[in-house]
Design a protein around this motif. Structure first.
Motif, PDB file in Angstrom:
ATOM      1  N   ASP A   1      44.015  39.422  46.956  1.00 62.73           N
ATOM      2  CA  ASP A   1      42.961  39.791  47.892  1.00 62.73           C
ATOM      3  C   ASP A   1      41.937  40.696  47.205  1.00 62.73           C
ATOM      4  O   ASP A   1      40.885  40.991  47.774  1.00 62.73           O
ATOM      5  CB  ASP A   1      43.529  40.480  49.138  1.00 62.73           C
ATOM      6  CG  ASP A   1      44.602  41.507  48.812  1.00 62.73           C
ATOM      7  OD1 ASP A   1      45.039  41.566  47.658  1.00 62.73           O
ATOM      8  OD2 ASP A   1      44.999  42.231  49.737  1.00 62.73           O
ATOM      9  N   ASP A   2      42.218  41.137  45.972  1.00 66.36           N
ATOM     10  CA  ASP A   2      41.200  41.772  45.130  1.00 66.36           C
ATOM     11  C   ASP A   2      40.317  40.639  44.602  1.00 66.36           C
ATOM     12  O   ASP A   2      40.566  40.037  43.569  1.00 66.36           O
ATOM     13  CB  ASP A   2      41.862  42.525  43.968  1.00 66.36           C
ATOM     14  CG  ASP A   2      40.841  43.186  43.039  1.00 66.36           C
ATOM     15  OD1 ASP A   2      39.632  42.913  43.189  1.00 66.36           O
ATOM     16  OD2 ASP A   2      41.251  43.952  42.157  1.00 66.36           O
ATOM     17  N   GLU A   3      39.252  40.346  45.355  1.00 70.07           N
ATOM     18  CA  GLU A   3      38.430  39.173  45.074  1.00 70.07           C
ATOM     19  C   GLU A   3      37.786  39.253  43.688  1.00 70.07           C
ATOM     20  O   GLU A   3      37.683  38.249  42.976  1.00 70.07           O
ATOM     21  CB  GLU A   3      37.341  39.034  46.147  1.00 70.07           C
ATOM     22  CG  GLU A   3      36.467  37.807  45.968  1.00 70.07           C
ATOM     23  CD  GLU A   3      35.361  37.742  47.000  1.00 70.07           C
ATOM     24  OE1 GLU A   3      34.543  36.812  46.909  1.00 70.07           O
ATOM     25  OE2 GLU A   3      35.319  38.627  47.880  1.00 70.07           O
ATOM     26  N   GLY A   4      37.338  40.448  43.318  1.00 73.12           N
ATOM     27  CA  GLY A   4      36.685  40.590  42.022  1.00 73.12           C
ATOM     28  C   GLY A   4      37.609  40.242  40.875  1.00 73.12           C
ATOM     29  O   GLY A   4      37.222  39.551  39.926  1.00 73.12           O
ATOM     30  N   ALA A   5      38.859  40.712  40.946  1.00 75.58           N
ATOM     31  CA  ALA A   5      39.817  40.425  39.883  1.00 75.58           C
ATOM     32  C   ALA A   5      40.158  38.943  39.846  1.00 75.58           C
ATOM     33  O   ALA A   5      40.246  38.337  38.766  1.00 75.58           O
ATOM     34  CB  ALA A   5      41.077  41.266  40.066  1.00 75.58           C
TER      35      ALA A   5
END
Length: 291
Positions: free
Chosen positions: A244-248
């Motif tokens: 859910d850490d979209e950037g990663a």
């Protein structure tokens, strides 16, 4: 499964005071965070290690990882999707090769001892697909990366291919522009290339405007391809703990797609990785350096 190991990948838009390798041990924290993300019970040592990760901000209060942690099946699924996307990126880049050639051929004279295919690898892989495209992706409004301004991911697999082999790093040189290294961070020559930045050839300032335009023109087309592919990647993302850490997740997915694109272009004979595993150049333009 025999032959599997955990690997740590990361990307940062700026140099770091503390690199993720100093905080995360993939061989210890990979299986630990994967088990915690699945809700599996931990022994006392595992629980103590998880508590330390919580204190460092790398896991939530419930023990879930705060960045993607993928077991082999999940990592392989993303790797395969990245290969499909990389093939599309390679077709796009190959279609622009005559334009690219105009820009990288003059650079070759300023990179002594490196053949034309490796210079193309630096320009296309390092300046356009890595630094250039990632700069444009940041302009789309993703939140700043956590953990000392780095996106990180852990993946289980048989090789580093599951996290991405090729990467660019930009180092500021006060009053002298930026050093850009593009290659494999796991090879000895990678660190050696940063010891003496002045040893890297300087890109002629007269060539920088043309390269900047090339990075923007091809870069935005690659960004559109990547954005169009994201809905298809979402079912994979939802199965990965911490994704859910979209950037990663996007940084990781793009790293895999870029690797596949470079493999495809190499198979076409358009470029080739340097024998040493890394090639470097100095630039004056902050945009070419990803700012």
């Amino acid at each position: 499964m025999p032959g599997l190991d955990w690997h740590l990948g990361w990307w940062s838009p700026q140099p770091l005071a503390t690199e993720p390798e100093d905080l995360i041990d993939p061989h210890v924290h990979g299986p630990l965070l994967a088990a915690a993300g699945e809700g599996a019970p931990l022994d006392s040592l595992g629980q103590a290690r998880l508590d330390a990760l919580k204190a460092a901000g790398l896991a939530t209060s419930t023990g879930r990882p705060r960045f993607p942690v993928a077991r082999a099946e999940q990592a392989t699924a993303l790797l395969e999707a990245g290969r499909d996307l990389g093939s599309a990126i390679a077709r796009l880049v190959a279609g622009e090769w005559s334009r690219i050639e105009v820009e990288y051929e003059p650079v070759r004279a300023n990179v002594p001892g490196v053949g034309t295919p490796a210079v193309a690898f630096l320009v296309v892989g390092g300046l356009v697909l890595d630094v250039g495209v990632r700069r444009l992706l940041r302009r789309e409004g993703l939140a700043a990366p956590p953990f000392g301004s780095a996106y990180v991911w852990l993946a289980e697999g048989r090789s580093r291919a599951v996290i991405g082999d090729w990467s660019a790093r930009v180092t500021g040189l006060p009053g002298r522009g930026h050093l850009i290294r593009f290659g494999r961070p796991d090879l000895p020559q990678w660190d050696l290339a940063a010891v003496d930045p002045e040893a890297a050839p300087a890109l002629p300032t007269a060539r920088e405007p043309g390269l900047r335009e090339l990075c923007d023109a091809i870069g935005w087309s690659v960004v559109r391809l990547f954005d169009d592919a994201l809905p298809g990647l979402d079912p994979i993302r939802r199965r990965i703990a911490g994704a859910d850490d979209e950037g990663a997740f996007r940084s990781w997915a793009y790293a895999l797609a870029m690797d596949a694109a470079l493999d495809n272009l190499s198979a076409r004979g358009l470029l080739a990785p340097p024998i040493e595993g890394v090639v470097s150049i100095r630039v004056a333009d902050p945009v070419l350096a990803g700012e």
